[in-house]
Design an enzyme around this catalytic site. Structure first.
Site, PDB file in Angstrom:
ATOM      1  CD  GLU A 130      -3.131  -1.058   0.385  1.00 23.17           C
ATOM      2  OE1 GLU A 130      -3.240  -0.070  -0.451  1.00 23.17           O
ATOM      3  OE2 GLU A 130      -3.813  -1.796   0.202  1.00 23.17           O
ATOM      4  NE  ARG A 147      -3.989   2.806  -0.737  1.00 24.19           N
ATOM      5  CZ  ARG A 147      -4.771   2.797  -0.133  1.00 24.19           C
ATOM      6  NH1 ARG A 147      -5.821   3.872   0.094  1.00 24.19           N
ATOM      7  NH2 ARG A 147      -5.625   1.454  -0.013  1.00 24.19           N
ATOM      8  CG  ASP A 158      -5.766  -7.175  -7.615  1.00 21.90           C
ATOM      9  OD1 ASP A 158      -4.759  -7.480  -6.799  1.00 21.90           O
ATOM     10  OD2 ASP A 158      -6.566  -6.531  -7.047  1.00 21.90           O
ATOM     11  CD  GLU A 191     -10.947  -1.645  -7.891  1.00 25.23           C
ATOM     12  OE1 GLU A 191     -12.367  -1.540  -7.636  1.00 25.23           O
ATOM     13  OE2 GLU A 191     -10.068  -1.485  -7.210  1.00 25.23           O
ATOM     14  CB  THR A 251      -2.060  -1.274  -9.066  1.00 23.07           C
ATOM     15  OG1 THR A 251      -3.378  -1.822  -9.228  1.00 23.07           O
ATOM     16  CG2 THR A 251      -1.496  -0.972  -7.734  1.00 23.07           C
TER      17      THR A 251
HETATM   18  C1  DMJ Z   1      -6.627   0.470  -4.790  1.00 20.46           C
HETATM   19  O1  DMJ Z   1      -5.695   0.869  -3.742  1.00 20.46           O
HETATM   20  C2  DMJ Z   1      -5.575  -0.350  -5.743  1.00 20.46           C
HETATM   21  O2  DMJ Z   1      -6.318  -0.113  -6.960  1.00 20.46           O
HETATM   22  C3  DMJ Z   1      -5.264  -1.491  -5.579  1.00 20.46           C
HETATM   23  O3  DMJ Z   1      -4.434  -2.278  -6.735  1.00 20.46           O
HETATM   24  C4  DMJ Z   1      -6.688  -2.377  -5.097  1.00 20.46           C
HETATM   25  N1  DMJ Z   1      -7.627  -1.716  -5.059  1.00 20.46           N
HETATM   26  C5  DMJ Z   1      -7.578  -0.526  -4.341  1.00 20.46           C
HETATM   27  C6  DMJ Z   1      -9.006   0.300  -4.729  1.00 20.46           C
HETATM   28  O4  DMJ Z   1      -9.994  -0.712  -4.827  1.00 20.46           O
END
Ligand code: DMJ
Length: 643
Positions: free
Chosen positions: A268, A272, A401, A535, A621
């Protein structure tokens, strides 16, 4: 007064850790960790012994007993021997200032020795309370520190790196007034989310829009690292919210500090914070973002100190001690976590000229390449100690994912030269299509979850990102199946739109089934929530970019309206607990990814394609755009910055 045997111990912090590289530099390669553990025990026993011996020191040393609380008994004896008088329990000095100073000095030294002994004992006791893994991690961290120090000594200043071609940072304003209006509405929503966070949650990780106060979860540890600020920066920037961007920059410059005793999620924090800071740096050119990203990355590196080099899920930013989630199969690390570092780490090496980050992620890739995969599928769990898979569960949603996403994006980010990543992506997607993708009785294409040889006919909201991924990977696919993958992307987008459309609020549930007559609908109560996730909108946006089919803009607009109607409160935006209920309750969390992703993808959906074109930018992501690195070859050693 000297106590030679004791002073060296009392003068050092954490003696057991010095058993690592710093104490025995020449033995670094030969001492095994288990041997160090034994040495640690011996040393702590030695400390105890010294402390015990302290009681039996002869003659003048005996007055040390003062320190043990025996003053009442011993003061008369000591003081009279030195010419002092004891009158009814009161101490009177009889030999002038020298004697007085001498005694004060003795007293000071005694106190110091006592305090040092206690500290050393406490530290040794603390050390022994820790698990073997923790001690090993600490030793490793200490080793790394020494190596880094040595490196620093003879490291040259960082070479200047050629900045990638940063095109498409313009307004992307659409000519069509209706589309412009929709885009302005999204910008207004961003402003509402930001302003309320600014007012009620500033500096906290997230906002509770109903309680109107800060919020955080365990992924950020117990820290207040302003996750929303960092996550939102690039969205503010592309929306032209420059004052807000500057406020965020100022906070980061003055307050964002990573030397905190806090255990955070490596994944995370990477997607982020490092992703957000790097994107803000590339977009704005402000050095502070690059500097903070590099500082933070240094704090994550100890997480890789495992027997296999597969990082722990969590790391303490201060101590560098890492560990895995308690719920993960047999102490495993998670595929979607250790497999979602590549983009950011390659950029870190690119910007710093230090290959350490690149080497860490390439090591993970090499290790994965060597492993057998049941049915060609990557299980979600991998044990970082043994290097063996945990449970054979495979998912394109939670836990799996973004690993697949980053294989594709590693190739794209390398200007399509990293063929190893492309091959891994193609192989993985072929196995997924064979074993996980099915059509429901009603004709909806869905991606299920593989659990020990059985297909669970359930799809998560998280899995809906895959529609966009298939479309993004269509060009360059094996056997020229571009049309097939674009079609697959469109089918997933359609299914996910259905999952929204079949609810009361027109917002998608967390997970939905294709079983027992149910199609794209959540069955369990605890799967009916919507937490402002991006998503589905992300997939609409990719499909829009590749097809320009107006239905994707229409679907995106439906979602935006539903969010504004059901998730907007006067203090920001909140998730809802049941998308099938006409009077939903709020979860009272404004997730940072709502500002980073959901609103950004919506804004881009109603912008022209020349805003952040996909030939030049790859979105991590968390929707943070990073520029394509037009490097000479797939290994960064080809980068002139390394020579
Ligand atoms: C986000 O923090 C990112 O997209 C992560 O890859 C998985 N999903 C959350 C949001 O749903």
């Amino acid at each position: 007064m000297t106590t030679p045997a004791l002073l060296p111990l009392s003068g050092r912090r954490l003696p057991p850790l010095n058993l690592g590289a710093s104490a025995f530099p020449h033995h670094r390669a030969t001492l095994r960790l288990s041997e160090k553990f034994i040495l640690l025990l011996i040393l702590s026993a030695f400390i105890t012994l010294c402390f015990g011996a302290f009681f039996f020191l002869p003659d003048s040393s005996k007055h040390k007993r003062f320190d043990l609380g025996l003053e009442d008994v011993l003061i008369p004896h000591v003081d009279t021997s030195k010419g002092g008088k004891n009158l009814g329990g009161f101490l009177i000095h009889g030999q002038g200032h020298d004697e007085h100073r001498h005694r004060e000095e003795e007293e000071r030294l005694r106190n110091k020795i006592r305090a040092d002994h206690e500290k050393a004992l406490e530290e040794a006791k603390e050390k022994l309370k820790k698990s073997r893994d923790e001690i090993q991690a600490e030793i490793q961290t200490e080793k790394n520190k020494v190596v880094q120090e040595l490196k620093k000594k003879d490291s040259k200043p960082l070479p200047p790196v050629p900045l990638p071609n940063l095109v498409g940072i313009n307004s992307g304003e659409p000519a069509d007034p209706d589309i412009r209006e929709r885009r302005n509405k999204i910008k207004e929503m961003m402003k509402h989310a930001w302003d309320n966070y600014r007012q009620y949650g500033w500096g906290h990780n997230e906002l509770k829009p109903i309680a109107r106060k800060g919020h955080s979860t365990n992924i950020f540890g117990n820290s207040q690292m302003g996750a929303t600020i960092v996550d939102a920066l690039d969205t503010l920037y592309i929306m032209g919210l420059h004052d807000e961007f500057r406020e965020g920059q100022e906070w980061i410059d003055k307050n964002l500090d990573f030397s905190v005793n806090s255990e955070v999620s490596v994944f995370e924090v990477n997607i982020r914070f490092i992703g957000g800071l790097l994107a803000a740096y590339y977009l704005s050119g402000q050095e502070v973002f690059k500097i903070k990203a590099v500082q933070l990355a240094g704090k994550l590196l100890p997480a890789f100190n495992t027997p296999t080099g597969i990082p722990w899920a969590m790391v303490n930013l201060k101590s560098g001690v890492g560990r895995n989630w308690g719920w993960a199969s047999a102490g495993s690390s998670i595929l979607a976590e250790f497999g979602t570092l590549h983009m950011e780490f390659v950029h870190l090496s690119y910007l710093t000229g230090d290959p350490v980050y690149y080497n860490k992620v390439m090591h993970i890739r090499k290790l994965l390449q060597k492993m057998d995969r049941p049915n060609g599928l990557y299980p979600n769990y991998l044990n970082p100690r043994t290097g063996r898979w945990g449970q054979h569960h495979t998912s394109v949603g939670g836990l799996g994912d973004s690993f697949y996403e980053y294989l594709l994006k590693a190739w794209l980010m390398s200007d399509k030269t990293d063929m190893e990543a492309r091959k891994m992506y193609d192989d993985a997607i072929e196995a997924i299509e064979k074993h996980l993708i099915r059509k429901s009785n009603g004709g909806l294409t869905f991606i299920g979850e593989w659990k020990n040889g059985h297909l669970e006919r359930k799809m998560g909201h998280l899995t809906c990102f895959a529609g966009g991924m298939f479309a993004l990977g269509a060009d360059g696919s094996r056997d020229d199946k571009a049309g097939h993958y674009l079609q697959l992307g469109a089918e997933i987008a359609h299914t996910c739109h259905e999952s929204y459309d079949r609810t009361t609020l027109k917002l998608g549930p967390e997970a939905f089934k294709f079983d027992g007559g149910v199609e794209a609908v959540a069955v369990r109560q605890n799967e009916k929530y919507y937490i402002l996730r991006p998503e589905v909108i992300e997939t609409y946006w990719y499909m829009w970019r590749f097809t320009h089919d107006p239905k994707y803009r229409q679907w995106g607009w439906e979602a935006a309206q539903a969010i504004d109607k059901y998730c907007r409160v006067s203090g920001g935006f909140s998730g809802v607990k049941d998308v099938y209920s006409s009077s939903p309750t709020y979860d009272d969390v404004q997730q940072s990814f709502f500002l980073a992703e959901t609103l950004k993808y919506l804004y881009l959906l109603f912008s022209n394609d020349d805003l952040l074109p996909l030939d030049n930018w790859v979105f991590n992501t968390e929707a943070h755009p990073l520029p394509v690195l037009h490097l000479a070859n797939t290994t960064l050693s080809g980068n002139p910055a390394y020579r």
